[in-house]
Motif scaffolding. Structure first.
Motif, PDB file in Angstrom:
ATOM      1  N   ALA B  24     -14.226 -40.615  27.269  1.00  6.64           N
ATOM      2  CA  ALA B  24     -13.333 -41.053  26.680  1.00  6.64           C
ATOM      3  C   ALA B  24     -13.233 -40.974  25.170  1.00  6.64           C
ATOM      4  O   ALA B  24     -12.504 -40.811  24.374  1.00  6.64           O
ATOM      5  N   THR B  25     -14.604 -40.683  24.582  1.00  7.06           N
ATOM      6  CA  THR B  25     -14.578 -40.223  23.190  1.00  7.06           C
ATOM      7  C   THR B  25     -14.109 -38.400  23.059  1.00  7.06           C
ATOM      8  O   THR B  25     -13.574 -38.410  22.164  1.00  7.06           O
ATOM      9  N   ARG B  28     -10.265 -38.639  23.350  1.00  3.46           N
ATOM     10  CA  ARG B  28      -9.660 -39.242  22.311  1.00  3.46           C
ATOM     11  C   ARG B  28      -9.998 -38.096  20.892  1.00  3.46           C
ATOM     12  O   ARG B  28      -9.157 -38.188  20.244  1.00  3.46           O
ATOM     13  N   ASN B  29     -10.831 -37.153  21.131  1.00  9.62           N
ATOM     14  CA  ASN B  29     -10.884 -36.019  19.967  1.00  9.62           C
ATOM     15  C   ASN B  29     -10.130 -34.910  20.668  1.00  9.62           C
ATOM     16  O   ASN B  29     -10.554 -33.840  20.216  1.00  9.62           O
ATOM     17  N   ASP B  30      -9.417 -34.993  21.639  1.00 10.81           N
ATOM     18  CA  ASP B  30      -8.532 -34.016  21.956  1.00 10.81           C
ATOM     19  C   ASP B  30      -9.572 -32.822  22.695  1.00 10.81           C
ATOM     20  O   ASP B  30      -8.973 -31.469  22.578  1.00 10.81           O
ATOM     21  N   LEU B  65     -14.743 -48.957  23.258  1.00  9.61           N
ATOM     22  CA  LEU B  65     -14.242 -47.704  23.834  1.00  9.61           C
ATOM     23  C   LEU B  65     -13.153 -48.124  24.822  1.00  9.61           C
ATOM     24  O   LEU B  65     -12.259 -47.162  25.037  1.00  9.61           O
ATOM     25  N   LEU B 126      -6.970 -41.004  30.136  1.00  8.04           N
ATOM     26  CA  LEU B 126      -7.419 -40.521  29.068  1.00  8.04           C
ATOM     27  C   LEU B 126      -7.632 -38.952  28.973  1.00  8.04           C
ATOM     28  O   LEU B 126      -7.077 -38.036  28.299  1.00  8.04           O
ATOM     29  N   THR B 127      -8.327 -38.641  30.186  1.00  6.75           N
ATOM     30  CA  THR B 127      -8.646 -37.241  30.212  1.00  6.75           C
ATOM     31  C   THR B 127      -7.422 -36.306  30.668  1.00  6.75           C
ATOM     32  O   THR B 127      -7.538 -35.218  30.336  1.00  6.75           O
ATOM     33  N   THR B 130      -5.705 -34.468  28.382  1.00  3.64           N
ATOM     34  CA  THR B 130      -6.258 -33.541  27.686  1.00  3.64           C
ATOM     35  C   THR B 130      -6.353 -32.088  28.499  1.00  3.64           C
ATOM     36  O   THR B 130      -6.564 -31.189  28.078  1.00  3.64           O
TER      37      THR B 130
END
Lengths: 515, 555
Positions: B24-25, B28-30, B65, B126-127, B130
């Protein structure tokens, strides 16, 4: 449409227009259509299509071979003017358009304006039976074509293909029962085992209806299909099994038929698709709806993501059959149905050179010991642990006392480190295991000696008619699903059972009988 | 053809809380992130005692998160925390809610199948954005190395995958951490083994017997003479409509006492307190087990090697100090810090520095201090020597010690509630067995209730688990079948027992030429993949391939 002198290009997509144009024989109509297009949408590709047809008609009126030769020159293909038969082989109305030949693909046999119908299914056999995947594909094909015929008000069929030795003639009824309208077969003793060349030649020939494909090297334009049970050039759809042989066959056959292949698919449906790729539509920036498209879903990433593969015609070149190989187990095996169907023997000649590769030897992978189908199964568990060698001997003695019995083992014995003596060692093998991860048996009589009765064992024997358990522990779980429970040591009980069976009468007296 | 390997910026191995937090982190940081999970669904391979914390002092928590986590994926908040000192049928109960509340933003009882599969859905969303995603049924078996450098992972189901960052969140038996040389399976004293039974109890019965409302829940710990002198304890946590009942023991003590974990669990299940709670409602639905690293000893101070960063159990980040039992929260923090470290390193155009940055963050954010407290090193140097233990036990059980305990009385409760004290208790039988036993004998009250049920047999516990056995491809191989090398597994394996033929490890007598020897045999079908035998027996231990093996429904 052919006699209607008012073809309005504006009513058609360019792709449709091309198809419509092939039927137009009147230069005047084409001139009118060209004028109409200029007045109307004035599409460059449409104008070119009409102009091309005008040229074609003009060329047809001219000397045929010369024209062909000149086109070959343009394409850089070898000249073939020394072919004596050429002039006599007047091409029929099918247009094996030479401009479709590409440099990197020398065997193009593309049709334009071809007729395509039916869903074909290659039915692989094994040991004289249809493989399950063949039944699965027939069932799916039936379902797809029933829906197809309803959706498009059509009357297209499922065609099952069989190739093999004489035994395949016995399978045509099965092929129909599992969903085909037509079973087409070619049998010959030499076809007993799968061989790439003859199988591919036969299946491709079946699909072309016996048509001779054009030969670009010689300029031979080929012949029309001769099969009288159908009226089309090639199948619309073709399904192959994604088995070792099926994969091998599918690639070659689809190439022979000048189409593509979506390999290892697990989902199929037929539906319209809006396409914007100009390679396919011929009209950059426009979306064109393709009809009757077989959507072939293919697992990527070992099944975690799916791609859907489409096999679409190009404006100047057609790709049929839309074909794929199907992963076994993707669809359910249908229930066989009492259906009517047509059986066709496909009488293509078998050329000697197809059989240059000989199968000199083959071996069916050892399927191991089959414990099913016996009247009696004697199964041994970890109760033999005190003396495993003797335990197995006693079990074998009892097996021998019956007419038709087999020796089974619990997983606990198979995975043990007993180190039994050499003469019984071969019996302690995974292939004798009964249970969830072994074989499931349902004999008339199941004798469970020294088996506690874990769930994993139970599922492999619970359907036996009569279950007799022998165990020193009166609380053993197996008692819950046994018909008779003998509390005792198998080392004492087994010999007495054997003795009784051999004597033909029960010599054991029950001390207590509460079951 | 090696040039054709797929490449992702980050590959996260394991979709538990540590992997989820990392993914997740990163997302969120692309950072293009692929998550690989070997279970059929996230959570199907995961077992925990069942309490997850959000610490006030932690830089990341699950609810930070994954907003909505508590409402959607947790069972009950833990609002009361008790420690029961047991001696026979005498029990002295301390309310240690204050200790529980210390530094706690919230705490929830959870069941891992529900929790992890919920997290996995968020992680997949989320992933995906990306360019990555989460794939189940994929077992990562090792590290891809090129030119001596770690460059990605190898899988049983897919081609090798290259990545600039590999997060090993593959749990206590992490094959990646072992491949990289960060962890081993050598010493039993570095591990705990936990076994757990999930027992279905209707929601209204839980409300009535524990006296709790909808938004309340209880945690109960047990120590004393309940467990035949084996060092460890028990727990009962209230879920929405079930109880998580389990025992956790030092693995070396289990081996030394030749104890059967399932029987120790049965001791707890049939204790009079449990008999009251479960009366008429003993419906055990799942038996499970896992190894638990003892962070005091094995939390790796620098859990990274090249592009590989290990988080959670894979890095030994499990804090079990007396009544403080925290694992998942540290995995979440570590996972997020690992993600943050890579994102920063990438920003600085130096992705190779992610490991060092992660190590520094673990230290500066206070995670390492919790996992490896300073005080413990002092006491363990002194307090774990056998002679000191004997002396302490002798004093405690003597008249002097007993009088001291009586005099202390309820002030003991306060002492037990000290977060500092609990961090430094030595790992000997004194705090686990002797002290609670004396406390209960001197101060305890008699509880009498007889269970109206028999604990489920091991045969049934195994029989009721769901397995997809990889027939013909056992994931554990026994290298040495001698009793000396591998015999300890027969008792210590939670799905094996002496004189039980239906388990993984069995003892057999082999007679050859008048010579008798005891050998051990292995059947991996009943395996719950806890890893115990990797430590106590001589095995070649791997996880089963993707989707195979045991599938936990509760977890």
């Amino acid at each position: 449409m052919t006699d209607d002198a008012s073809l309005d290009p504006g009513d058609h997509t360019v792709d449709e227009l091309r198809e419509a144009l092939t039927d137009v024989e009147s230069p005047a109509e084409l001139d009118a259509a060209l004028a109409a297009e200029r007045e109307g949408k004035d599409r460059k590709t449409a104008r070119e299509a009409i102009e091309k047809r005008i040229d074609e008609l003009a060329a047809e009126a001219d000397d045929e071979p010369a024209d062909t030769a000149s086109r070959e020159d343009e394409e850089g293909a070898p000249e073939a003017t020394d072919d004596p038969d050429r002039d006599e082989d007047a091409p029929d109305e099918r247009d094996y358009a030479t401009e479709n030949q590409t440099k990197d693909k020398k065997h193009v046999r593309a049709l334009k304006g071809g007729q395509y119908r039916d869903m074909w299914v290659y039915c692989e056999t094994q040991g004289g039976e249809l493989r399950d995947v063949s039944k699965e594909m027939l069932g799916k094909a039936r379902e797809l074509m029933d829906a197809y015929n309803a959706d498009y008000d059509a009357d297209e069929r499922v065609v099952g293909v069989l190739v093999g030795d004489g035994s395949v003639t016995d399978l045509t009824d099965d092929v129909i029962a599992y969903g085909a309208d037509v079973a087409i077969y070619r049998e010959d003793d030499r076809l007993e085992r799968f061989r790439h060349k003859p199988y591919a030649e036969i299946v491709a020939d079946m699909a072309r209806g016996g048509a001779e494909p054009p030969n670009w090297a010689t300029g031979d334009p080929g012949t029309a299909p001769g099969a009288d049970w159908r009226e089309y050039d090639k199948p619309r759809y073709f399904l192959f099994p994604a088995t070792n042989n099926g994969r091998d066959l599918s690639a070659q056959v689809q190439a022979e038929l000048d189409s593509g292949l979506a390999s290892d698919c697990s989902g199929l449906f037929i539906e319209e698709e809006l396409i914007s790729n100009p390679v396919k539509t011929g009209e950059p920036g426009e979306k064109v709806e393709f009809e009757r498209v077989l959507h072939m879903k293919r697992p990527d990433f070992s099944g975690f993501e799916y791609s859907t593969i489409l096999c679409l015609d190009n404006p100047g070149r057609e790709f049929h059959p839309q074909g794929c190989s199907v992963i076994p187990g993707s669809f359910d095996v249908p229930d066989p149905d009492d259906r009517e169907g047509e059986v066709i023997e496909h009488a293509v000649g078998l050329r000697e050179e197809w059989f240059r590769v000989e199968v000199t030897e083959f071996d069916r992978l050892d399927s191991g010991v089959d414990l099913t189908g016996h009247d009696v199964v004697v199964a041994l568990g970890r109760g033999i642990g005190d003396d495993p060698t003797e335990g197995i001997e006693l079990g074998l003695d009892l097996v021998d006392a019956f007419d038709d019995a087999a020796l089974g083992l619990s997983r606990g014995v198979v995975t043990a480190s007993y180190g039994v003596d050499g003469h019984v060692e071969e019996y302690v093998a995974e292939e004798r295991q009964i249970g969830e991860t072994g074989q499931a048996v349902e004999p008339d009589l199941y004798v469970a000696a020294g088996i506690s009765g874990a769930v994993q064992h139970k599922v492999g024997m619970d359907d036996s008619d009569t279950i007799v358990a022998i165990n020193t522990d009166p609380d053993a779980r197996i008692r819950d699903f046994s018909d008779y429970f003998i509390e005792g040591d198998l080392f004492e009980v087994l010999p007495r059972l054997t003795e009784s069976i051999e004597a033909g009468e029960l010599t054991i007296q029950a001390e207590a009988d509460d079951d | 053809m090696t040039d054709d390997y797929e490449h992702y910026e980050a590959v996260v191995v394991g979709a538990g809380p540590g992997g989820a937090a990392a993914a997740a982190t990163l997302a969120r940081n692309d950072v293009e992130t692929l998550v690989l999970e070997r279970g059929v669904e996230a959570g199907s391979k995961n077992v925990s005692g069942g309490l997850v914390y959000a610490e006030e002092s932690a830089p990341y928590t699950l609810s930070d998160l994954f907003p909505g986590f508590r409402e959607a994926a947790a069972e009950r908040p833990v609002t009361d925390y008790y420690l029961h000192n047991v001696a026979g049928d005498r029990v002295k109960t301390f309310d240690i809610t204050d200790l529980h509340d210390h530094d706690t933003e919230w705490s929830e009882a959870v069941l891992r199948r529900t929790m992890d599969s919920w997290l996995a859905e968020r992680v997949h969303e989320l992933t995906r954005e990306t360019g990555g995603g989460l794939l189940t049924d994929v077992r990562v078996e090792g590290l891809l190395r090129e030119g001596g450098e770690i460059t990605g992972v190898t899988c049983e189901e897919l081609d090798p995958i290259r990545a600039d960052l590999v997060v090993a969140a593959d749990g206590v038996n992490s094959e990646l951490a072992r491949d990289a040389g960060l962890m081993d399976w050598e010493e039993p004293e570095e591990w705990f083994q936990g076994v757990k039974a999930v027992v279905d109890v209707p929601e209204d019965v839980i409300a009535e017997r524990f006296g709790i409302g909808d938004d309340e829940g209880e945690a109960h710990l047990f120590s004393g003479d309940l467990f035949e002198g084996v060092r460890g304890g028990g727990f009962v946590y209230t879920n929405r409509d079930s109880l998580s009942i389990g025992t956790v023991f030092h693995l070396d003590s289990l081996v030394a006492e030749d104890a059967e974990p399932h029987e120790l669990l049965d001791e707890l299940l049939t204790h009079p307190l449990l008999a009251e709670w479960l009366d008429g409602h003993y419906d055990e639905v799942e038996y499970s087990a896992k190894l638990v690293p003892d962070s005091k000893k094995v939390a790796h101070p620098a859990p990274h090697r090249g592009r590989l960063l290990a988080v959670g159990d894979a890095a030994g980040q499990m804090q079990a100090q007396g009544p403080i039992i925290k694992g998942m929260n540290h995995a979440v923090t570590a996972g997020a810090l690992a993600g943050e470290a890579f994102a920063e390193a990438k920003l600085r155009n130096d992705p190779a520095s992610a490991g060092d940055l992660y190590e520094r963050k673990l230290r500066e954010e206070g995670v390492m201090a919790k996992l490896r407290p300073q005080g413990y090193r002092l006491t363990s140097a002194l307090g774990e020597r056998e002679s000191v233990t004997d002396l302490a036990d002798a004093v405690l059980t003597s008249g002097v010690g007993r009088r001291a305990i009586r005099l202390l009385g309820d002030r003991l409760e306060g002492l037990y509630s000290s977060p500092i004290l609990s961090q430094i208790v030595p790992d000997t039988r004194t705090p686990y067995v002797t002290m609670p036993t004396v406390i209960a004998e001197e101060l305890g009250e008699r509880v009498d209730a007889d269970p109206d049920y028999e604990p489920k047999s091991l045969l049934d516990r195994i029989g009721d688990l769901t397995y997809d056995t990889d027939v013909g491809d056992p994931h554990i191989e026994l290298r040495d079948t001698s009793a000396a090398a591998s015999g300890a597994a027969v008792a210590a394996c939670p799905v094996s027992a002496r004189d039980f033929g239906g388990g993984c490890y069995r003892e057999e007598t082999r007679k050859t030429n008048g010579h008798e020897e005891t050998v051990v045999s292995l059947d991996t079908q009943p395996c719950v993949e806890c890893g115990t035998c990797a430590v106590v027996a001589d095995t070649e231990w791997e996880h089963p391939r993707g989707g195979k093996g045991v599938e936990f429904r509760q977890g």
